[in-house]
Each structure stands twice: as C-alpha cells, then as structure tokens.
Design a protein around this motif. Sequence first.
Motif, mmCIF file in Angstrom:
data_model
loop_
_atom_site.group_PDB
_atom_site.id
_atom_site.type_symbol
_atom_site.label_atom_id
_atom_site.label_comp_id
_atom_site.label_asym_id
_atom_site.label_seq_id
_atom_site.Cartn_x
_atom_site.Cartn_y
_atom_site.Cartn_z
ATOM 1 N N ASP A 32 -7.303 -1.356 17.592
ATOM 2 C CA ASP A 32 -7.956 -0.257 18.296
ATOM 3 C C ASP A 32 -7.389 -0.104 19.696
ATOM 4 O O ASP A 32 -6.382 -0.721 20.051
ATOM 5 N N VAL A 33 -8.046 0.702 20.489
ATOM 6 C CA VAL A 33 -7.589 1.012 21.842
ATOM 7 C C VAL A 33 -7.442 -0.251 22.695
ATOM 8 O O VAL A 33 -6.601 -0.308 23.589
ATOM 9 N N HIS A 34 -8.215 -1.278 22.413
ATOM 10 C CA HIS A 34 -8.179 -2.502 23.204
ATOM 11 C C HIS A 34 -7.034 -3.442 22.817
ATOM 12 O O HIS A 34 -6.646 -4.281 23.621
ATOM 13 N N THR A 35 -6.524 -3.326 21.611
ATOM 14 C CA THR A 35 -5.522 -4.285 21.120
ATOM 15 C C THR A 35 -4.169 -3.659 20.815
ATOM 16 O O THR A 35 -3.185 -4.380 20.651
ATOM 17 N N ALA A 36 -4.104 -2.349 20.740
ATOM 18 C CA ALA A 36 -2.884 -1.674 20.283
ATOM 19 C C ALA A 36 -1.661 -1.983 21.155
ATOM 20 O O ALA A 36 -0.556 -2.144 20.627
ATOM 21 N N ALA A 37 -1.834 -2.071 22.459
ATOM 22 C CA ALA A 37 -0.685 -2.316 23.343
ATOM 23 C C ALA A 37 -0.039 -3.671 23.053
ATOM 24 O O ALA A 37 1.200 -3.773 22.988
ATOM 25 N N ASP A 38 -0.850 -4.702 22.856
ATOM 26 C CA ASP A 38 -0.304 -6.023 22.549
ATOM 27 C C ASP A 38 0.383 -6.039 21.188
ATOM 28 O O ASP A 38 1.457 -6.615 21.025
ATOM 29 N N ASP A 48 -8.944 2.432 14.675
ATOM 30 C CA ASP A 48 -9.350 3.675 15.325
ATOM 31 C C ASP A 48 -8.137 4.594 15.480
ATOM 32 O O ASP A 48 -7.053 4.313 14.963
ATOM 33 N N ALA A 49 -8.324 5.694 16.198
ATOM 34 C CA ALA A 49 -7.256 6.680 16.369
ATOM 35 C C ALA A 49 -6.033 6.085 17.062
ATOM 36 O O ALA A 49 -4.896 6.419 16.723
ATOM 37 N N THR A 50 -6.247 5.191 18.006
ATOM 38 C CA THR A 50 -5.126 4.540 18.679
ATOM 39 C C THR A 50 -4.345 3.683 17.695
ATOM 40 O O THR A 50 -3.116 3.670 17.700
ATOM 41 N N GLY A 51 -5.053 2.979 16.831
ATOM 42 C CA GLY A 51 -4.404 2.180 15.795
ATOM 43 C C GLY A 51 -3.618 3.040 14.830
ATOM 44 O O GLY A 51 -2.509 2.692 14.422
ATOM 45 N N LEU A 52 -4.177 4.187 14.444
ATOM 46 C CA LEU A 52 -3.462 5.118 13.570
ATOM 47 C C LEU A 52 -2.192 5.624 14.242
ATOM 48 O O LEU A 52 -1.144 5.713 13.608
ATOM 49 N N GLY A 53 -2.300 5.939 15.526
ATOM 50 C CA GLY A 53 -1.120 6.382 16.268
ATOM 51 C C GLY A 53 -0.045 5.311 16.294
ATOM 52 O O GLY A 53 1.156 5.611 16.188
ATOM 53 N N LEU A 54 -0.464 4.067 16.411
ATOM 54 C CA LEU A 54 0.489 2.963 16.400
ATOM 55 C C LEU A 54 1.187 2.869 15.043
ATOM 56 O O LEU A 54 2.399 2.649 14.982
ATOM 57 N N ILE A 100 -9.544 5.873 5.754
ATOM 58 C CA ILE A 100 -9.065 6.527 6.980
ATOM 59 C C ILE A 100 -7.681 7.116 6.761
ATOM 60 O O ILE A 100 -7.386 8.232 7.197
ATOM 61 N N LEU A 101 -6.814 6.379 6.067
ATOM 62 C CA LEU A 101 -5.459 6.876 5.797
ATOM 63 C C LEU A 101 -5.503 8.127 4.921
ATOM 64 O O LEU A 101 -4.708 9.052 5.113
ATOM 65 N N VAL A 102 -6.419 8.167 3.972
ATOM 66 C CA VAL A 102 -6.545 9.346 3.105
ATOM 67 C C VAL A 102 -7.096 10.527 3.893
ATOM 68 O O VAL A 102 -6.582 11.650 3.794
ATOM 69 N N ILE A 103 -8.118 10.303 4.691
ATOM 70 C CA ILE A 103 -8.717 11.375 5.485
ATOM 71 C C ILE A 103 -7.678 12.013 6.405
ATOM 72 O O ILE A 103 -7.645 13.228 6.574
ATOM 73 N N THR A 104 -6.827 11.172 6.994
ATOM 74 C CA THR A 104 -5.804 11.668 7.926
ATOM 75 C C THR A 104 -4.517 12.063 7.216
ATOM 76 O O THR A 104 -3.561 12.493 7.862
ATOM 77 N N LYS A 105 -4.477 11.871 5.890
ATOM 78 C CA LYS A 105 -3.320 12.178 5.044
ATOM 79 C C LYS A 105 -2.101 11.300 5.349
ATOM 80 O O LYS A 105 -0.996 11.584 4.907
#
Length: 101
Positions: free
Chosen positions: A17-23, A50-56, A83-88
């Motif tokens: 998520d937003v807290h762990t994605a950078a690492d 979350d969305a940040t994780g999906l972006g990663l 989540i992957l299906v919802i976002t395609k």
Amino acid sequence: MHVWGDDHELHLRGALDVHTAADVRQRVHTAVDRGVGDFVLDVSEVEILDATGLGLLVAIHRRAGRRERRFVLRGVTPPVHRILVITKLHRILALEGAVAA
C-alpha cells in the motif's frame, strides 16, 4: 512489508500500500535491473493491495518489459484477484497459480 528473494523471484508478505510501496519499489527495481528472464513476484502472502500497490504492479510490468523480461504475478489470492479483475489488470499482467475463490 517483508520482502525476500533474488533477482528472479521476490516474495511479499504484508500490505502493499501507500506506506510500503516505496520500499518494495526499490527492491523490485534492483531485482528487475540485475536479472534476466522472467521476473516473478509472489503475492500469496499479500493481505492488502491499494491503488498505490496497483500502480507499482503496472510500473513493474513496464520496467520488466523495457528490460526484455516478462513480469509474472504468482500466488494471487481471491481478494487480490478481485481487485485485478475490477481494474482489468488481469488482462495485462501474467498471472500464475491464482487461488480460486
């Protein structure tokens, strides 16, 4: 978030998520840049995405492609798969060993 593995395969445990994605991003970029062949990210122990994780995940897919590597998402759990299906994103990412709901 706990990350372990090598330049071919990394495993994640915890929340992506937003807290762990950078690492995670730094560790993944190093592995993708150093390795050859398929790059596997095992998410079987990822509890939150979350969305940040999906972006990663999209960024990893692109980076791997630029380095002529295939990005494979392994061990996708039912909540992550939903989540992957919802976002395609399930249409773009290579999924391996997805867990049935």
